[in-house]
Design a protein around this motif. Structure first.
Motif, PDB file in Angstrom:
ATOM      1  N   ALA A 153      27.130 -21.291  21.970  1.00 31.73           N
ATOM      2  CA  ALA A 153      26.480 -22.539  22.365  1.00 31.73           C
ATOM      3  C   ALA A 153      26.484 -22.691  23.885  1.00 31.73           C
ATOM      4  O   ALA A 153      25.480 -23.113  24.486  1.00 31.73           O
ATOM      5  N   SER A 154      27.586 -22.322  24.518  1.00 34.37           N
ATOM      6  CA  SER A 154      27.710 -22.469  25.971  1.00 34.37           C
ATOM      7  C   SER A 154      26.744 -21.564  26.721  1.00 34.37           C
ATOM      8  O   SER A 154      26.345 -21.873  27.849  1.00 34.37           O
ATOM      9  N   LEU A 155      26.373 -20.450  26.136  1.00 34.90           N
ATOM     10  CA  LEU A 155      25.440 -19.537  26.799  1.00 34.90           C
ATOM     11  C   LEU A 155      24.090 -20.191  27.051  1.00 34.90           C
ATOM     12  O   LEU A 155      23.341 -19.762  27.936  1.00 34.90           O
ATOM     13  N   PHE A 156      23.776 -21.260  26.322  1.00 35.48           N
ATOM     14  CA  PHE A 156      22.512 -21.954  26.515  1.00 35.48           C
ATOM     15  C   PHE A 156      22.599 -23.030  27.592  1.00 35.48           C
ATOM     16  O   PHE A 156      21.679 -23.173  28.394  1.00 35.48           O
ATOM     17  N   TYR A 157      23.691 -23.788  27.600  1.00 37.29           N
ATOM     18  CA  TYR A 157      23.733 -24.930  28.517  1.00 37.29           C
ATOM     19  C   TYR A 157      24.736 -24.784  29.648  1.00 37.29           C
ATOM     20  O   TYR A 157      24.621 -25.497  30.656  1.00 37.29           O
ATOM     21  N   SER A 158      25.700 -23.881  29.553  1.00 40.59           N
ATOM     22  CA  SER A 158      26.662 -23.690  30.637  1.00 40.59           C
ATOM     23  C   SER A 158      27.300 -22.304  30.548  1.00 40.59           C
ATOM     24  O   SER A 158      28.485 -22.181  30.234  1.00 40.59           O
ATOM     25  N   PRO A 159      26.525 -21.248  30.810  1.00 39.89           N
ATOM     26  CA  PRO A 159      27.060 -19.885  30.668  1.00 39.89           C
ATOM     27  C   PRO A 159      28.198 -19.568  31.630  1.00 39.89           C
ATOM     28  O   PRO A 159      28.992 -18.667  31.363  1.00 39.89           O
ATOM     29  N   GLN A 160      28.293 -20.327  32.734  1.00 39.06           N
ATOM     30  CA  GLN A 160      29.400 -20.079  33.668  1.00 39.06           C
ATOM     31  C   GLN A 160      30.754 -20.260  32.990  1.00 39.06           C
ATOM     32  O   GLN A 160      31.721 -19.547  33.303  1.00 39.06           O
ATOM     33  N   LYS A 161      30.841 -21.221  32.051  1.00 39.26           N
ATOM     34  CA  LYS A 161      32.104 -21.478  31.367  1.00 39.26           C
ATOM     35  C   LYS A 161      32.550 -20.279  30.536  1.00 39.26           C
ATOM     36  O   LYS A 161      33.745 -20.026  30.399  1.00 39.26           O
ATOM     37  N   VAL A 162      31.579 -19.546  29.989  1.00 41.47           N
ATOM     38  CA  VAL A 162      31.915 -18.375  29.177  1.00 41.47           C
ATOM     39  C   VAL A 162      32.613 -17.326  30.036  1.00 41.47           C
ATOM     40  O   VAL A 162      33.611 -16.731  29.624  1.00 41.47           O
ATOM     41  N   TYR A 163      32.118 -17.120  31.243  1.00 40.66           N
ATOM     42  CA  TYR A 163      32.695 -16.086  32.096  1.00 40.66           C
ATOM     43  C   TYR A 163      34.005 -16.521  32.735  1.00 40.66           C
ATOM     44  O   TYR A 163      34.788 -15.674  33.171  1.00 40.66           O
ATOM     45  N   ARG A 164      34.258 -17.806  32.791  1.00 40.78           N
ATOM     46  CA  ARG A 164      35.588 -18.249  33.233  1.00 40.78           C
ATOM     47  C   ARG A 164      36.647 -17.771  32.248  1.00 40.78           C
ATOM     48  O   ARG A 164      37.764 -17.430  32.633  1.00 40.78           O
ATOM     49  N   ASN A 165      36.289 -17.762  30.963  1.00 38.96           N
ATOM     50  CA  ASN A 165      37.234 -17.264  29.961  1.00 38.96           C
ATOM     51  C   ASN A 165      37.467 -15.777  30.117  1.00 38.96           C
ATOM     52  O   ASN A 165      38.587 -15.284  29.901  1.00 38.96           O
ATOM     53  N   PHE A 166      36.463 -15.021  30.527  1.00 35.46           N
ATOM     54  CA  PHE A 166      36.634 -13.592  30.767  1.00 35.46           C
ATOM     55  C   PHE A 166      37.633 -13.375  31.909  1.00 35.46           C
ATOM     56  O   PHE A 166      38.457 -12.454  31.864  1.00 35.46           O
ATOM     57  N   GLN A 167      37.546 -14.207  32.937  1.00 35.34           N
ATOM     58  CA  GLN A 167      38.485 -14.099  34.042  1.00 35.34           C
ATOM     59  C   GLN A 167      39.903 -14.423  33.586  1.00 35.34           C
ATOM     60  O   GLN A 167      40.873 -13.771  34.003  1.00 35.34           O
ATOM     61  N   TYR A 168      40.035 -15.414  32.728  1.00 31.96           N
ATOM     62  CA  TYR A 168      41.355 -15.770  32.197  1.00 31.96           C
ATOM     63  C   TYR A 168      41.929 -14.618  31.380  1.00 31.96           C
ATOM     64  O   TYR A 168      43.124 -14.329  31.437  1.00 31.96           O
ATOM     65  N   ARG A 169      41.071 -13.931  30.614  1.00 32.52           N
ATOM     66  CA  ARG A 169      41.532 -12.799  29.800  1.00 32.52           C
ATOM     67  C   ARG A 169      42.058 -11.672  30.698  1.00 32.52           C
ATOM     68  O   ARG A 169      43.013 -10.997  30.359  1.00 32.52           O
ATOM     69  N   LYS A 170      41.408 -11.482  31.843  1.00 29.25           N
ATOM     70  CA  LYS A 170      41.862 -10.456  32.774  1.00 29.25           C
ATOM     71  C   LYS A 170      43.265 -10.767  33.277  1.00 29.25           C
ATOM     72  O   LYS A 170      44.108  -9.871  33.430  1.00 29.25           O
ATOM     73  N   GLN A 171      43.532 -12.044  33.524  1.00 33.25           N
ATOM     74  CA  GLN A 171      44.847 -12.444  34.032  1.00 33.25           C
ATOM     75  C   GLN A 171      45.927 -12.333  32.973  1.00 33.25           C
ATOM     76  O   GLN A 171      47.080 -12.018  33.284  1.00 33.25           O
ATOM     77  N   THR A 172      45.581 -12.577  31.710  1.00 38.87           N
ATOM     78  CA  THR A 172      46.593 -12.598  30.651  1.00 38.87           C
ATOM     79  C   THR A 172      46.707 -11.286  29.885  1.00 38.87           C
ATOM     80  O   THR A 172      47.793 -10.937  29.414  1.00 38.87           O
ATOM     81  N   LYS A 173      45.582 -10.551  29.746  1.00 35.72           N
ATOM     82  CA  LYS A 173      45.599  -9.334  28.933  1.00 35.72           C
ATOM     83  C   LYS A 173      45.178  -8.095  29.708  1.00 35.72           C
ATOM     84  O   LYS A 173      45.042  -7.013  29.131  1.00 35.72           O
ATOM     85  N   ASP A 174      44.967  -8.260  31.022  1.00 33.41           N
ATOM     86  CA  ASP A 174      44.613  -7.139  31.892  1.00 33.41           C
ATOM     87  C   ASP A 174      43.324  -6.449  31.467  1.00 33.41           C
ATOM     88  O   ASP A 174      43.205  -5.225  31.558  1.00 33.41           O
TER      89      ASP A 174
END
Length: 255
Positions: free
Chosen positions: A49-70
């Motif tokens: 759903a976010s990919l339609f109205y706020s795709p930036q939020k999706v990629y913030r989660n990718f950055q968080y995954r990098k910090q927690t799961k490398d």
């Protein structure tokens, strides 16, 4: 703890370590495809759903995954499973629209999954992965970091989903009402819809790579927007309905 040399304050990978790590991550990802109870479908739905109205939020989660799961790439296949379900739904809708026989449905589904989505994704992800690691990665990160191929494929899947919904589902509601006729309004509506779908793909791809702090000059991923605009104007001028052509192509490909 592994003993690794430090370069610019960051750990230097052990030779061959990245390959083993990528293989292990890929194996775990594939293994989780068969354990639906371990997938977070609620979060994957929020991402779609976010990919339609706020795709930036999706990629913030990718950055968080990098910090927690490398790793930037997804470790949960729930998004891929839901995407496959949406492709099945869209294929059913096209079968009804085009009056395709039952066996044609499976042929159309296989084309959509293995050619349009996975096949194109493998090619695009590999090309962009090579370009990023060879030309766009920052010199200070070249020896210690790289762009994961799995992340490149995830970016493709993210960008593919809105285009799928627009061209495989949304346009079907208007096909018999507007798009299929040979009028300027039909061409304008169909070409504009096609432009929006492609623009979504380009923009979400740009956001995916601009979210990586190890890359530079990521604005190059926006350059296809100019080509899309030229194609849009040329198709309107030439009386070419891109959406109707896409539907005709699907019908020809299956029949």
């Amino acid at each position: 703890m592994d003993r690794r040399g430090l370069i610019n304050g960051l750990p230097k990978p052990i030779p061959g370590g990245d390959r083993r790590s990528a293989r292990d991550k890929g194996t775990r990802y594939i293994r989780r495809l068969f354990h639906f109870q371990h997938m977070d479908f609620q979060f994957a739905t929020w991402q779609m759903a976010s990919l339609f109205y706020s795709p930036q939020k999706v990629y913030r989660n990718f950055q968080y995954r990098k910090q927690t799961k490398d790793q930037f790439a997804r470790d949960d296949p729930a998004f891929l499973v839901l995407l496959l379900m949406w492709m099945i739904v869209s294929c059913v809708a096209f079968v009804v629209l085009l009056g395709i026989h039952f066996l044609g449905f499976f042929k159309f589904l296989l084309w959509t999954i293995f050619i349009d989505c996975v096949g194109v994704g493998l090619v695009v992800a590999t090309i962009v992965w090579i370009i990023c690691n060879k030309y766009l990665i920052k010199p200070s990160c070249r020896l210690t970091e790289d762009v994961e191929w799995g992340y490149c494929f995830d970016v493709h899947l993210n960008a593919f989903f809105p285009a799928l919904i627009i061209l495989h589902l949304f346009q079907l509601f208007f096909y018999h009402i507007v798009i299929r006729y040979d009028t300027f309004v039909s061409r304008f509506f169909g070409d504009t819809l096609f432009l929006i779908a492609c623009a979504y793909y380009v923009y979400i791809t740009f956001l995916g790579y601009s979210a990586l702090p190890i890359l530079r000059n990521t604005k190059v991923f926006l350059y296809p927007m100019a080509a899309l605009l030229v194609l849009y104007l040329m198709s309107l001028t030439a009386g070419f309905n891109l959406c109707r052509t896409l539907v005709d192509f699907y019908h020809y490909r299956v029949m």
